[in-house]
Design an enzyme around this catalytic site. Structure first.
Site, short mmCIF file in Angstrom:
data_model
loop_
_atom_site.label_atom_id
_atom_site.label_comp_id
_atom_site.label_asym_id
_atom_site.label_seq_id
_atom_site.Cartn_x
_atom_site.Cartn_y
_atom_site.Cartn_z
N ARG A 118 0.82 -1.58 0.00
CA ARG A 118 0.51 0.09 0.28
C ARG A 118 1.37 0.88 -0.10
NH1 ARG A 118 -1.95 4.78 3.75
NH2 ARG A 118 -4.27 4.74 2.43
N GLU A 170 11.74 0.63 9.20
CA GLU A 170 12.45 1.27 8.89
C GLU A 170 11.58 2.41 9.43
OE1 GLU A 170 14.24 4.42 7.02
OE2 GLU A 170 13.68 3.85 5.46
N CYS A 212 14.71 10.04 5.99
CA CYS A 212 14.34 9.40 7.28
C CYS A 212 16.45 9.88 8.15
CB CYS A 212 14.53 8.56 8.13
SG CYS A 212 12.63 7.80 7.33
N GLU A 266 11.88 14.89 15.01
CA GLU A 266 12.90 14.83 13.50
C GLU A 266 11.85 15.76 13.53
OE1 GLU A 266 11.01 11.01 12.20
OE2 GLU A 266 13.20 11.08 10.41
C1 SIN Z 1 14.22 7.09 4.14
O1 SIN Z 1 14.33 8.95 4.37
O2 SIN Z 1 13.32 6.83 4.40
C2 SIN Z 1 14.69 6.17 2.38
C3 SIN Z 1 16.43 7.48 3.00
C4 SIN Z 1 17.00 6.92 1.71
O3 SIN Z 1 17.10 6.12 1.43
O4 SIN Z 1 18.43 6.88 1.40
#
Ligand code: SIN
Length: 485
Positions: free
Chosen positions: A179, A255, A289, A386
């Site tokens: 999804r 993740e 992230c 964050e």
């Molecule tokens: C992400 O922001 O979840 C992935 C970043 C990346 O793969 O460099």
């Protein structure tokens, strides 16, 4: 979208069991740069998600029975098609997500690289033989696909986050249901179109697009036929999804969020550090992230680094990602802009100094100016949260022990970066940072050959690399007895 060479790549339906599946209602996908409608997409729900899981279950037996070479050939076809259509896929991605076109094309190549990588890696799923404790026994270990894999993927990398999960799953012999985020379904659906053209059989790769996040999520995390669940997104949502997976004891990989420190020591190459901070922070308007979240600069180079970094950030060109020369596109929504602005305001109120930006942009409500704050402390909102936006808080520090303690003082543990030319410090700090990935004199660390993933509340499991298949395989031990005459 008018400029696409292959207009059939834009699909407004879910892809289930090798067919395009329309639903009664639909929702609008818009371009975050200007709010314009791109297309209306059929709004799938619980029933369609159950169909997709069934399709994946039905396809599992024949897909897992294929040889690794047969699967590799189909995955390589998929990789080739993605690269052949890189321009169109990049344009679709920028239109729905906002990142500059050059970055979007880069993401297509990044995503495709996982498909190429796992096409090869699937051929290297080795087992083991283990010396048995008795002469009439033999112990053999084999690896087998987990089964049906379900996933939920984010809007910040609408192609690559699907590619690096699906490629590993398919190479391992699993079937897959995803999804994608409702802000960015078109990239996922274009991938499905190319998977079909590549010859990947019906039911092996399914895309369910729908706004009922809760309903679809509950099927994917609780359906007994789903063996493994994988998610990329925020830590808060990840925790609820892990809890939902508990009822059927699924294998889970996550993740999740990050709060990356970027440390500049007195002995660093300052120009290289500025360059590294620019790419690590402002890629995707700060919405990754692994983006730098806190910039720690040692006192001796604080003035030089801040001056050079501010000049570089002031030079960034902001605008619609489809326009030439743009370095920073819009954020995903006005809500995202408001959240970032709130962190900036609260930190200024707590004593931070605004050096650059700190406000919206004439381009529209989804834009936020690249921003720099100085005199920041590690406990201010801009450092303890964050940010997920184009803001750089600069925090001064005195020595290695102090900065290591501050860098590790977070519940997150995804990526960290540091710049130094002292070889002893490279090892001490590299080993001392409590993060899953560390860039040393390097601001961009993501690639298909390396294990991507975090520790602490940034998640578990690794994506990409020779370790990436492990999350999609079960270890089985075969004990053979009666060998003695
Ligand atoms: C992400 O922001 O979840 C992935 C970043 C990346 O793969 O460099």
């Amino acid at each position: 979208m008018q400029q696409l060479q292959d207009k059939h790549l834009v699909k407004p339906f879910s892809y289930i069991n090798g067919s395009w599946h329309s639903s009664e209602s639909s929702f609008v996908v818009t371009n975050p740069a200007n709010g314009e409608e791109i297309v209306k997409v059929s709004d799938a729900g619980i029933a369609e998600t159950e169909l997709a899981v069934k399709a994946a279950k039905d396809a599992l037996k024949s897909w897992s029975a294929k040889s690794a070479n047969e699967r590799a050939t189909l995955l390589r076809n998929w990789f080739n098609l993605m690269m052949q259509h890189q321009d169109d896929l990049g344009r679709i991605l920028t239109s729905e997500q906002g990142k500059p076109l050059s970055e979007a094309k880069g993401e297509i190549a990044y995503g495709a690289a996982f498909i190429e990588w796992f096409a090869e890696e699937g051929k290297r799923v080795y087992g083991d033989t283990i010396p048995a404790p008795a002469n009439d026994k033999r112990i053999v270990v084999i690896k087998q696909p987990v089964g049906v894999v379900a996933s939920i993927t984010p809007w910040n990398f609408p192609n690559a986050m699907i590619a690096r999960k699906a490629a590993a799953a398919l190479a391992a012999g699993c079937t897959f249901v995803v999804r994608p985020a409702t802000q960015t379904p078109l990239s996922a659906l274009a991938m499905a179109e190319l998977a079909e053209r590549a010859g990947i059989p019906a039911g092996v790769f399914n895309v369910v697009v729908g706004t009922d996040a809760r309903g679809i999520g509950e099927v994917l995390t609780q359906h007994p036929d789903v063996a493994k669940f994988t998610f990329t997104g925020s830590t808060g949502v990840g925790k609820s999804l892990i809890a939902q997976c508990a009822s059927t004891v699924k294998k889970v990989s996550m993740e999740l969020g990050g709060n990356a420190p970027f440390i500049v020591f007195d002995d660093a190459d300052i120009d290289a550090a500025v360059q590294g901070a620019m790419t690590s922070k402002y890629r995707n308007a700060g919405q990754t992230c692994v983006c730098t979240n806190r910039i720690f600069v040692q006192q001796g180079v604080l003035a030089e680094f801040t001056e050079k970094f501010t000049a570089a950030v002031a030079d960034l060109s902001i605008g619609n990602g489809l326009h030439d020369g743009v370095n920073v596109g819009p954020m995903i929504s006005a809500t995202a802009v408001a959240d970032v602005d709130k962190l900036v305001r609260a930190s200024i109120a707590a004593g931070a100094t605004l050096v650059l930006g700190g406000e919206g942009h004439a381009q529209g409500n989804n834009f936020y100016l690249p921003t720099i704050l100085t005199n920041v402390t590690n406990d201010m909102p801009i450092a303890s949260n964050e940010i997920f936006g184009p803001v750089s808080p600069i925090i001064p520090f005195a020595d290695e022990d102090e900065v290591l303690a501050m860098a590790n003082d977070t519940e997150y543990g995804l990526a960290a970066y540091f710049y130094t030319r002292d070889i002893g410090r490279v090892w001490r700090v590299g080993e001392g940072l409590e993060f899953g990935m560390v860039g040393i004199n390097e601001g961009i660390i993501s690639n298909a050959a390396a294990p991507f993933g975090g520790v602490k509340q940034s998640g578990n499991g690794r994506e990409g690399s020779k370790y990436g298949l492990d999350d999609y395989m079960e270890i089985k031990y075969l004990c053979m007895g009666g060998i003695d005459k």
